[in-house]
Design a protein around this motif. Sequence first.
Motif, PDB file in Angstrom:
ATOM      1  N   SER A 486     -17.034   4.960   7.746  1.00  0.00           N
ATOM      2  CA  SER A 486     -16.195   4.433   9.374  1.00  0.00           C
ATOM      3  C   SER A 486     -17.599   4.878  10.324  1.00  0.00           C
ATOM      4  O   SER A 486     -18.172   6.689  10.176  1.00  0.00           O
ATOM      5  CB  SER A 486     -14.801   5.092   9.549  1.00  0.00           C
ATOM      6  OG  SER A 486     -14.699   6.668   9.541  1.00  0.00           O
ATOM      7  N   TRP A 487     -17.695   4.384  11.413  1.00  0.00           N
ATOM      8  CA  TRP A 487     -18.425   5.046  12.797  1.00  0.00           C
ATOM      9  C   TRP A 487     -17.608   6.404  13.418  1.00  0.00           C
ATOM     10  O   TRP A 487     -18.629   7.248  13.362  1.00  0.00           O
ATOM     11  CB  TRP A 487     -18.936   3.983  13.695  1.00  0.00           C
ATOM     12  CG  TRP A 487     -19.297   4.513  14.878  1.00  0.00           C
ATOM     13  CD1 TRP A 487     -18.565   4.742  15.664  1.00  0.00           C
ATOM     14  CD2 TRP A 487     -20.794   4.783  14.920  1.00  0.00           C
ATOM     15  NE1 TRP A 487     -19.634   5.530  17.071  1.00  0.00           N
ATOM     16  CE2 TRP A 487     -20.630   5.208  16.647  1.00  0.00           C
ATOM     17  CE3 TRP A 487     -21.946   5.208  13.561  1.00  0.00           C
ATOM     18  CZ2 TRP A 487     -21.949   6.066  16.165  1.00  0.00           C
ATOM     19  CZ3 TRP A 487     -22.788   5.636  14.646  1.00  0.00           C
ATOM     20  CH2 TRP A 487     -23.082   5.943  15.850  1.00  0.00           C
ATOM     21  N   SER A 488     -16.231   6.251  13.274  1.00  0.00           N
ATOM     22  CA  SER A 488     -15.697   7.668  13.843  1.00  0.00           C
ATOM     23  C   SER A 488     -15.733   9.164  12.749  1.00  0.00           C
ATOM     24  O   SER A 488     -16.960  10.442  13.234  1.00  0.00           O
ATOM     25  CB  SER A 488     -14.448   7.515  14.087  1.00  0.00           C
ATOM     26  OG  SER A 488     -13.780   6.827  12.220  1.00  0.00           O
ATOM     27  N   GLN A 489     -16.651   8.779  11.152  1.00  0.00           N
ATOM     28  CA  GLN A 489     -16.586   9.352  11.223  1.00  0.00           C
ATOM     29  C   GLN A 489     -18.228   9.923  10.675  1.00  0.00           C
ATOM     30  O   GLN A 489     -18.556  11.346  10.860  1.00  0.00           O
ATOM     31  CB  GLN A 489     -16.552   8.921   9.300  1.00  0.00           C
ATOM     32  CG  GLN A 489     -14.987   8.950   8.989  1.00  0.00           C
ATOM     33  CD  GLN A 489     -14.893   8.659   7.050  1.00  0.00           C
ATOM     34  OE1 GLN A 489     -15.526   7.333   6.861  1.00  0.00           O
ATOM     35  NE2 GLN A 489     -14.503   9.845   6.377  1.00  0.00           N
ATOM     36  N   SER A 491     -20.390   9.866  13.161  1.00  0.00           N
ATOM     37  CA  SER A 491     -20.263  10.065  14.764  1.00  0.00           C
ATOM     38  C   SER A 491     -20.483  10.833  14.366  1.00  0.00           C
ATOM     39  O   SER A 491     -21.340  11.961  15.497  1.00  0.00           O
ATOM     40  CB  SER A 491     -20.526   8.834  15.862  1.00  0.00           C
ATOM     41  OG  SER A 491     -18.826   9.403  15.151  1.00  0.00           O
ATOM     42  N   GLU A 492     -19.262  11.654  14.089  1.00  0.00           N
ATOM     43  CA  GLU A 492     -18.691  13.063  14.000  1.00  0.00           C
ATOM     44  C   GLU A 492     -19.685  14.164  13.242  1.00  0.00           C
ATOM     45  O   GLU A 492     -20.176  15.424  14.096  1.00  0.00           O
ATOM     46  CB  GLU A 492     -17.946  13.025  13.189  1.00  0.00           C
ATOM     47  CG  GLU A 492     -17.268  14.845  14.253  1.00  0.00           C
ATOM     48  CD  GLU A 492     -15.741  15.146  12.945  1.00  0.00           C
ATOM     49  OE1 GLU A 492     -14.919  15.932  13.599  1.00  0.00           O
ATOM     50  OE2 GLU A 492     -14.859  14.719  12.267  1.00  0.00           O
ATOM     51  N   LYS A 508     -19.215  11.792  24.333  1.00  0.00           N
ATOM     52  CA  LYS A 508     -19.223  10.448  23.681  1.00  0.00           C
ATOM     53  C   LYS A 508     -20.353   9.619  24.580  1.00  0.00           C
ATOM     54  O   LYS A 508     -20.723   8.041  23.771  1.00  0.00           O
ATOM     55  CB  LYS A 508     -17.522  10.142  24.908  1.00  0.00           C
ATOM     56  CG  LYS A 508     -16.417   8.637  24.068  1.00  0.00           C
ATOM     57  CD  LYS A 508     -16.155   8.902  25.093  1.00  0.00           C
ATOM     58  CE  LYS A 508     -15.250   7.745  24.790  1.00  0.00           C
ATOM     59  NZ  LYS A 508     -16.061   6.076  24.403  1.00  0.00           N
ATOM     60  N   GLY A 526     -14.224   2.296  16.262  1.00  0.00           N
ATOM     61  CA  GLY A 526     -14.245   3.061  15.096  1.00  0.00           C
ATOM     62  C   GLY A 526     -14.337   3.308  14.172  1.00  0.00           C
ATOM     63  O   GLY A 526     -15.057   3.830  13.230  1.00  0.00           O
ATOM     64  N   ASP A 527     -14.122   2.257  13.586  1.00  0.00           N
ATOM     65  CA  ASP A 527     -13.348   2.401  11.854  1.00  0.00           C
ATOM     66  C   ASP A 527     -14.685   1.314  11.561  1.00  0.00           C
ATOM     67  O   ASP A 527     -14.214   1.007  10.364  1.00  0.00           O
ATOM     68  CB  ASP A 527     -11.861   1.466  11.912  1.00  0.00           C
ATOM     69  CG  ASP A 527     -10.814   2.559  12.236  1.00  0.00           C
ATOM     70  OD1 ASP A 527     -11.040   3.506  12.587  1.00  0.00           O
ATOM     71  OD2 ASP A 527      -9.510   1.833  13.228  1.00  0.00           O
TER      72      ASP A 527
END
Length: 736
Positions: A486-489, A491-492, A508, A526-527
């Motif tokens: 996922s993009w949220s994963q 990006s971190e 951000k 984000g998903d």
Amino acid sequence: MSQWKQVQQLEMRLLEQVDYLYDDNFPMDIRQGLAGWIESQDWDSAVNDESMASVLFTNLQTQLEKVRSQEQNFLQRHNMKIIQQQLQVTASPALFLVLHLRACRREKEVKSSSCSLEQGALEQSLQNSVAFERQKNMDNRVSIIRNSVQLMDQAVKNIEDMQDDFDFCYKTLQSRESADRTSEMIKQGITRLQEMLNRLDFKRKEILSKMDVVIKEIDDLMTSQLRPELQDWKRRQQIAAIGGPLLTGLEQLQSWFTLTAQSLFQIKRQLDKLGELVVKVTYESDPIPLQKPQMEERVKYLIYHLIKSSFVVEKQPCMPTHPQKPLIIKTGVQFTTKVRLLVKLPEVDYQLKVKTTFDKDLPAGRVSRQFFILTNNTKVMDIEDYSNGCLSVEFRHLQLKEKKYTNGTKGNEGLLSVTEELHSLSFEACFTVQGLAVDLETCSLPLVVISNVSQLPGGWASVMWYNLLTDEPRNLGFFGNPPRASWSQLSEVLSWQFSTFAGRGLNKEQLDMLGEKLLGQHASCGDYQVSWSKFAKENIPGKPFSFWMWLDSILELIKKHLLPVWNENFIMGFVSKEMERALLKDREPGTFLLRFSESHLGGITFTWVEHSDTGDVKFNSVEPYTKNRLSALPFADIIRDYKVISNGGVPENPLKFLYPDIPKDEAFGRLYNSQPSKVYPYIPSTLIPISELRSEASSTPRSCPSPEPPMTPGEFDMLSEHLCFDIDTMSSPYSE
């Protein structure tokens, strides 16, 4: 108060994090002995200046010798002498600089994390609270078990005393002469012996019942808490390997493992003691012969599996030349790794040897290349003082070599690229403790083996993707069908890369810009699932490189040439050309922003805005500066000295304000290189970046006056001599 003194006042769990920052390449003794001097030096400026790094390194050795000569403690003076010798033989200014900056920055992170609420990290604070409660619960359970086992020790001793009393009375009654053995006396003696035997039987059953309860409690502790805690540590080790939070908790795990093992060994001794008592006194329905064998098997089983699971890879394989990119091994280059036994064992009868094997039991056809360990692959585990007597071994000089095939081929040609092939390093040992044979085996996280440094970025992408998306220790076929992230994963993890390699993570806004670059219209979700191919294999539309290759080249550029500017947060970074113009169009003339090139690998450019008398807006972008061009001049000096030759033929600096409205010299003044204050017989020359405005790009059409005729070669030479600039540094405003 110095940073080092502040760090030393942190609580123990945070000091444990600091401990992991220092090793043989950058010993903590140097940090302790030279704290004041180290923190007073301009290490950041030395990042882009090899000569300055060498000078600082030489001065450090001088300072270390000075401190050593003043040290009164003989042992400490001896240790510092060894450190000096190691630095002279193994260290280099560049490596020391990298290690020092990493350690000091991580020190700040640890110090900052001591009060997570001040950072506004409420969620992290809650997680820490939950982890603390879990740790507290674990401490309590281990402590209760230890106390119970200690009490059982006393109970076994009481049973032994009771049995001695019974044995004495029994033999006394037997030894009486027949004349003294009246029926009444015998009856009383037998009654007394029966009462003693009843109490002995009760105590035997009681101690066996308590043992059974404690053994079940240990079994439950290992299954429900100790094993999950170990798995959690291993998962956090994966995350730390790819730039995540610092890995802690191994010392705490070691304490739990050791105390649990000590309890089990103590129960085993208690059972052995009960077995000895049975030899002296037994009777019909004696509970010890009935229950002891089964309990012994359970205790041995728990000891075996506790010790076996405590054999862990403390430091994953890593080349010393790339300490921030573990799990990538280049053939012919030495790499290090370390394993530890978390259980402090009773005395072992012989030296515990650990053998390491590459790609042990790898299924045939899984990889196209095969390797073997060229150097010595067996070492003896030693007891480390700092680990409270636990055994560990560090392999410091392992080296891989590719196998050659007699038929001239290189094995099966698979569908995976070199950097997608995963390999494994296994560790084995066997020993006997208290009559129990234990076979130890563990393995590293999957490795990527490269033969050329050009494969390093692709290898690191594979390492990140694997450790982000799975906690399986040996899924070597992972890239046969890699899962999406996922993009949220993702990006971190990308922010971690900038924090690790460049000293400051992404905010951000920058992550949103990256998301738009990679995902387009899906960036706000984000998903949204990103495929491995889109991240690291497919080229960006219209470009000859992938998203990851583009981003990795930017990381390298920052690390080698832009660290001071990046850490001041002056680089907007990933803004698109369209967004750039939207941001600048209403700003004061001469306002500029810094962004990374979208068309060049590892390039940075700046764009400034101009306004005409008629209200038209004009944007000028300079040709991107790459590592080759930035090797000649620091980027801050380029901003200071940049000139353009306008239609009037007069060079001038068009850069006035860093976006949004910070005066250029106010922003970059601290980063300028000061001119050396020396007297020379010649007028010093200055290298000036210069551009010639050949055309105008306006946001709205307008009539343009006829351009002035170009300079003649003679005029240009005179101007060059007057300005003292190198024609090779000329750049032209252009549009990417």
